[in-house]
Design a protein around this motif. Structure first.
Motif, mmCIF file in Angstrom:
data_model
loop_
_atom_site.group_PDB
_atom_site.id
_atom_site.type_symbol
_atom_site.label_atom_id
_atom_site.label_comp_id
_atom_site.label_asym_id
_atom_site.label_seq_id
_atom_site.Cartn_x
_atom_site.Cartn_y
_atom_site.Cartn_z
ATOM 1 N N GLN A 23 0.808 -1.219 0.000
ATOM 2 C CA GLN A 23 0.000 0.000 0.000
ATOM 3 C C GLN A 23 0.843 1.271 0.000
ATOM 4 O O GLN A 23 0.473 2.264 -0.626
ATOM 5 N N GLU A 26 1.763 2.020 -3.529
ATOM 6 C CA GLU A 26 0.583 2.480 -4.263
ATOM 7 C C GLU A 26 0.258 3.928 -3.898
ATOM 8 O O GLU A 26 -0.109 4.731 -4.774
ATOM 9 N N THR A 30 0.215 6.998 -6.499
ATOM 10 C CA THR A 30 -0.976 7.845 -6.617
ATOM 11 C C THR A 30 -0.639 9.322 -6.445
ATOM 12 O O THR A 30 -1.146 10.180 -7.175
ATOM 13 N N PRO A 42 -7.755 7.887 -8.613
ATOM 14 C CA PRO A 42 -7.334 6.686 -7.879
ATOM 15 C C PRO A 42 -8.537 5.876 -7.415
ATOM 16 O O PRO A 42 -9.603 6.438 -7.143
ATOM 17 N N LYS A 44 -9.646 3.048 -4.536
ATOM 18 C CA LYS A 44 -9.272 2.378 -3.293
ATOM 19 C C LYS A 44 -10.158 1.146 -3.084
ATOM 20 O O LYS A 44 -11.337 1.140 -3.449
ATOM 21 N N ASP A 51 -10.836 -3.472 -5.326
ATOM 22 C CA ASP A 51 -10.690 -2.330 -6.250
ATOM 23 C C ASP A 51 -11.094 -2.696 -7.676
ATOM 24 O O ASP A 51 -10.874 -1.931 -8.607
ATOM 25 N N ASP A 55 -6.283 0.115 -9.893
ATOM 26 C CA ASP A 55 -5.719 0.974 -8.846
ATOM 27 C C ASP A 55 -5.783 2.456 -9.204
ATOM 28 O O ASP A 55 -5.467 3.306 -8.385
ATOM 29 N N GLN A 66 -2.540 -0.796 -12.758
ATOM 30 C CA GLN A 66 -2.582 -1.740 -11.655
ATOM 31 C C GLN A 66 -1.193 -1.798 -11.037
ATOM 32 O O GLN A 66 -0.180 -1.857 -11.749
ATOM 33 N N ASP A 87 -4.981 -9.732 -12.977
ATOM 34 C CA ASP A 87 -5.483 -8.360 -12.856
ATOM 35 C C ASP A 87 -6.061 -7.862 -14.171
ATOM 36 O O ASP A 87 -7.107 -7.205 -14.184
#
Length: 303
Positions: A23, A26, A30, A42, A44, A51, A55, A66, A87
């Motif tokens: 996280q 990420e 972001t 973004p 969440k 999600d 992402d 992603q 994904d």
């Protein structure tokens, strides 16, 4: 922002990259994209629906991101390939249209396995995407330093005052030298290294056979330098090139031939010892070949 401030901020950003997993990476991604793309949104995770394999995205262009940030990318290669496909397949089922897809990996400047790029290319072709690519730490850094200074400061923080920091070398040259010194000698087991044909340039610059042998030997180790530059931002290669050219321009005023070559080695080496000087000659070999240092033979003079 001057070069020294930018170098310091780059070190701070790299430390963030190395410490960021899952996280935290990420969130860093972001924060950069929020400034870089005004329409970036973004996503969440939300409850048990997560999600939806997205992402962050730019709805207007159908661009989706992603993020994957394992603790050790070298040990996570199989899971990276699996996650890429999982994904993307999940993304296609829940979002539309998907025109561009980017899989953002925190490689911590180590690079990624070439198979991951090949798998991404298969996805691009199979689904007719306008673009699809693997983005790694160096790509995120490149995006970061395209931002306005105040935006960079908001993400990374204000650069410290260099005059208040003692005994720390912020130069790109010394960072590269330190990195290469820690690597093993390249074995060249496949025998594929071909030495540049630079005899004419050697002669044109009045360099001796001894210097030519130094450069030829250095070329055998260029892979380590090329790999480092490939896994780092454009800023590193640009700063390194500019530094060598700057020293060359200074020294050529009153030196030439072997004297000029050795003066550059001395100027560029953090310590006047053989291990450091050997690495400097490797770096010089790269920029000698690309004509950023020493003069390229002119056709009319060759005739």
């Amino acid at each position: 922002m001057n070069s020294q401030e930018k170098t310091m901020l780059r070190i701070i950003f790299q430390n963030r990259i190395h410490k960021s997993d899952a996280q935290s990476f990420e969130d860093l991604f972001t924060s950069v994209m929020n400034y870089a793309e005004k329409d970036f949104k973004p996503i969440k995770p939300w409850g048990n629906i997560g999600d939806r394999k997205n992402d962050g995205y730019i709805k207007q262009t159908g661009t989706y991101y992603q993020v994957f940030a394992p603790e050790d990318i070298k040990k996570s290669y199989p899971s990276a390939v699996k996650k890429l496909h999982t994904d993307f397949n999940g993304l296609m089922k829940q979002w539309s249209p998907v025109n561009r897809f980017y899989f953002v990996i925190n490689d911590k400047y180590d690079g990624v396995h070439p198979d991951i790029d090949q798998e991404m290319e298969k996805i691009k072709v199979e689904h007719g995407l306008e673009d699809a690519a693997i983005l790694i730490a160096k790509d995120l850094e490149n995006i970061l330093f395209e931002l306005e200074d105040d935006q960079i400061f908001n993400i990374v923080g204000m650069p410290p005052d260099p005059s208040s920091i003692k005994n720390i070398d912020y130069s790109i040259l010394n960072q590269v030298i330190s990195h290469i010194m820690e690597l093993p000698i390249h074995s060249n087991e496949d025998g594929k290294i071909v030495l540049p044909d630079w005899d004419k340039k050697i002669q044109f610059n009045n360099l001796s056979d001894t210097v030519a042998r130094y450069l030829d030997t250095a070329c055998l180790q260029l892979d380590n330098l090329e790999a480092y530059l490939a896994n780092n931002s454009y800023f590193v290669a640009d700063e390194l090139r500019d530094k060598l050219n700057e020293v060359y321009q200074q020294e050529k005023i009153n030196k030439s031939g072997d004297q000029l070559f050795m003066a550059m080695v001395e100027q560029l080496s953090p310590k006047q010892t053989q291990p450091y000087q050997n690495i400097v000659i490797i770096i010089m070999a790269k920029y000698f070949e690309t004509c950023d240092i020493f003069e390229e033979p002119r056709e009319e003079e060759e005739r």
